[in-house]
Structures are given as C-alpha cells and as structure tokens.
Scaffold this motif. Structure first.
Motif, mmCIF file in Angstrom:
data_model
loop_
_atom_site.group_PDB
_atom_site.id
_atom_site.type_symbol
_atom_site.label_atom_id
_atom_site.label_comp_id
_atom_site.label_asym_id
_atom_site.label_seq_id
_atom_site.Cartn_x
_atom_site.Cartn_y
_atom_site.Cartn_z
ATOM 1 N N THR A 85 0.827 -1.208 0.000
ATOM 2 C CA THR A 85 0.000 0.000 0.000
ATOM 3 C C THR A 85 0.861 1.257 0.000
ATOM 4 O OG1 THR A 85 -1.745 -1.173 1.187
ATOM 5 C CG2 THR A 85 -1.808 1.232 1.263
ATOM 6 N N GLN A 86 1.864 1.285 0.871
ATOM 7 C CA GLN A 86 2.723 2.463 0.981
ATOM 8 C C GLN A 86 3.521 2.707 -0.297
ATOM 9 O OE1 GLN A 86 2.828 4.735 3.563
ATOM 10 N NE2 GLN A 86 1.007 3.571 4.066
ATOM 11 N N LEU A 87 4.072 1.652 -0.860
ATOM 12 C CA LEU A 87 4.893 1.805 -2.064
ATOM 13 C C LEU A 87 4.051 2.190 -3.275
ATOM 14 C CD1 LEU A 87 7.316 -1.094 -1.293
ATOM 15 C CD2 LEU A 87 7.967 1.308 -1.553
ATOM 16 N N ARG A 88 2.871 1.655 -3.362
ATOM 17 C CA ARG A 88 1.979 2.054 -4.461
ATOM 18 C C ARG A 88 1.702 3.560 -4.378
ATOM 19 N NH1 ARG A 88 -4.266 0.104 -5.553
ATOM 20 N NH2 ARG A 88 -4.507 1.185 -7.530
ATOM 21 N N LYS A 89 1.391 4.043 -3.187
ATOM 22 C CA LYS A 89 1.116 5.473 -3.008
ATOM 23 C C LYS A 89 2.340 6.311 -3.335
ATOM 24 C CE LYS A 89 -0.555 8.784 0.476
ATOM 25 N NZ LYS A 89 -0.184 9.850 -0.370
ATOM 26 N N MET A 90 3.500 5.870 -2.872
ATOM 27 C CA MET A 90 4.725 6.621 -3.146
ATOM 28 C C MET A 90 5.025 6.703 -4.644
ATOM 29 S SD MET A 90 7.464 5.702 -0.185
ATOM 30 C CE MET A 90 8.594 7.001 -0.678
ATOM 31 N N ILE A 91 4.873 5.584 -5.323
ATOM 32 C CA ILE A 91 5.126 5.570 -6.767
ATOM 33 C C ILE A 91 4.127 6.486 -7.469
ATOM 34 C CG2 ILE A 91 5.042 4.141 -8.851
ATOM 35 C CD1 ILE A 91 6.110 1.813 -7.010
ATOM 36 N N LYS A 92 2.869 6.370 -7.078
ATOM 37 C CA LYS A 92 1.812 7.172 -7.702
ATOM 38 C C LYS A 92 2.038 8.669 -7.493
ATOM 39 C CE LYS A 92 -3.206 7.448 -7.880
ATOM 40 N NZ LYS A 92 -4.459 6.990 -7.310
ATOM 41 N N ASP A 93 2.525 9.052 -6.307
ATOM 42 C CA ASP A 93 2.699 10.460 -5.970
ATOM 43 C C ASP A 93 4.070 11.025 -6.349
ATOM 44 O OD1 ASP A 93 0.162 10.321 -4.909
ATOM 45 O OD2 ASP A 93 0.832 10.219 -2.820
ATOM 46 N N SER A 98 10.141 8.425 -13.350
ATOM 47 C CA SER A 98 9.964 8.419 -14.805
ATOM 48 C C SER A 98 9.205 7.189 -15.289
ATOM 49 C CB SER A 98 11.327 8.485 -15.504
ATOM 50 O OG SER A 98 12.123 7.379 -15.131
ATOM 51 N N ARG A 99 9.189 6.138 -14.507
ATOM 52 C CA ARG A 99 8.502 4.901 -14.904
ATOM 53 C C ARG A 99 7.163 4.738 -14.204
ATOM 54 N NH1 ARG A 99 12.136 0.351 -13.132
ATOM 55 N NH2 ARG A 99 11.954 1.538 -11.230
ATOM 56 N N ARG A 100 6.664 5.791 -13.597
ATOM 57 C CA ARG A 100 5.463 5.722 -12.763
ATOM 58 C C ARG A 100 4.293 5.040 -13.462
ATOM 59 N NH1 ARG A 100 4.194 11.205 -11.157
ATOM 60 N NH2 ARG A 100 3.202 11.339 -13.175
ATOM 61 N N GLU A 101 3.885 5.543 -14.604
ATOM 62 C CA GLU A 101 2.717 4.991 -15.308
ATOM 63 C C GLU A 101 2.928 3.526 -15.661
ATOM 64 O OE1 GLU A 101 -0.094 6.616 -15.448
ATOM 65 O OE2 GLU A 101 0.901 8.334 -14.510
ATOM 66 N N TRP A 102 4.113 3.198 -16.120
ATOM 67 C CA TRP A 102 4.408 1.820 -16.506
ATOM 68 C C TRP A 102 4.408 0.893 -15.292
ATOM 69 C CZ3 TRP A 102 8.906 -1.184 -15.480
ATOM 70 C CH2 TRP A 102 8.940 -2.399 -16.151
ATOM 71 N N LEU A 103 5.054 1.312 -14.182
ATOM 72 C CA LEU A 103 5.073 0.490 -12.970
ATOM 73 C C LEU A 103 3.662 0.238 -12.457
ATOM 74 C CD1 LEU A 103 8.077 2.071 -11.020
ATOM 75 C CD2 LEU A 103 7.976 -0.257 -11.940
ATOM 76 N N LEU A 104 2.861 1.285 -12.372
ATOM 77 C CA LEU A 104 1.486 1.137 -11.892
ATOM 78 C C LEU A 104 0.672 0.243 -12.823
ATOM 79 C CD1 LEU A 104 0.862 4.804 -10.712
ATOM 80 C CD2 LEU A 104 1.211 2.795 -9.257
#
Length: 182
Positions: A85-93, A98-104
């Motif tokens: 949960t925490q890492l998903r939020k961190m990546i999203k925010d 630079s890879r945010r959209e792809w990782l999500l």
C-alpha cells in the motif's frame, strides 16, 4: 495438495525471499527501500519479528527471520500488505518517477490476473520460506544473502552495500537493528 512453501516450526529461523511482481526493479530509489526498512523496524517493535539478516535488492528482498511470540506468516502477510500500500502510493505520488505509469500499469495487470487481489499487486504471492535447521544452512543462506549485491555487481565487498546487514556482521552498525547469528 498445496504447492506453497510453509512455515512449519515457529521456533526456527527461516530464510525468506519475496519479489516484486514481474521482478520489476522498484528498489532503485532509496526512498522505496526505506519503506521496507521502516516496516521491518515496526514489525520488530510491535509484532515480535526477529531479524537476523536482510538485504534489499532492486526487485526483491531476502531475510533471515524468527519470531518471539506471533505467527511468522501473519507478520509477513501484514508486512507485505502494508509495504504494498505504501509503495503504491509513493510511486503514484512521485513526480520524479519516470517509470510511474508503466510500474502502476504492470502492478494493476498483475492484480487483475490474481483473484486474491483487487486490481493491484505489488509483491509476488509467495515467500519461499526455508527452515534453517542447522549451522551449515544458516551460514550458507547468510553468505548467499550478503553476497547478492556483490554477485550483482553493485559493490565489490558485501559490507559496502548500505541496504544489507553485511556491515553488522563486520562489526559496523547497519541501518536496522539485528540479532547476529552465532
């Protein structure tokens, strides 16, 4: 018959590895690794987790752990749920990711393929716990865990890798309080 690895004896030490879905290199950023460390520290203080060795690689985590009062699988479940949960939020925010959209997208893809999830999955499903029932196994897994960054070419000496307990075993203070395997 279940093919999952199981923790059978709560009083033994276990070597546990778990990876990000699709072996995605998420832990290239220190702030993401710090989430794992903070959660391990929380589990030590509040859930009875005993950490004997650890190493955070770019796509996976290795631990040698025990517990003093709670079921290890419950601690790992809570740890993985919280960090996911925490890492998903961190990546999203993280606007610098630079890879945010792809990782999500990859994590949503993994979540949609797994009926145990609700459209998102950070960690692979299993933990692969290996019971360390003798000193040979303890030493073998400890060496493997600490040598992982050396074999991967990140450092030339295990104790030079910051996100590992190798420096604790060389007499220096690491990032996480651990119990040394004797």
């Amino acid at each position: 018959m279940s093919t999952k690895y199981k923790i059978r004896d709560q009083e033994q030490l276990y070597f546990v590895s778990f990876a990000v879905v699709y072996w995605l290199d998420v832990f290239v950023r220190n702030e993401y690794k710090d989430v794992v460390l903070e959660s391990l520290c929380f589990c030590q203080k509040n859930k009875g987790l005993e950490v004997y060795a650890w190493c955070i690689m770019t796509s996976h985590v290795h631990l040698i752990i025990g517990t003093n009062d709670k079921k290890m699988e419950d601690i790992l479940r809570d740890f993985k749920s919280h960090t996911s949960t925490q890492l998903r939020k961190m990546i999203k925010d993280n606007q610098q990711e630079s890879r945010r959209e792809w990782l999500l997208w990859m994590m949503e893809r993994a979540g949609n393929k797994n009926s145990n999830n609700n459209g998102f999955q950070f960690w692979q499903q299993d933990n692969h716990p290996i019971e360390l029932w003798d000193n040979y196994m303890k030493e073998q897994k400890l060496d493997y865990l600490h040598d992982n960054p050396v074999v991967s070419g990140f450092v030339s000496k295990a104790e030079d890798y910051l996100y590992s307990s190798a420096r604790d075993y060389c007499g220096e203070k690491g990032l996480l309080d651990i119990i040394l395997i004797e």
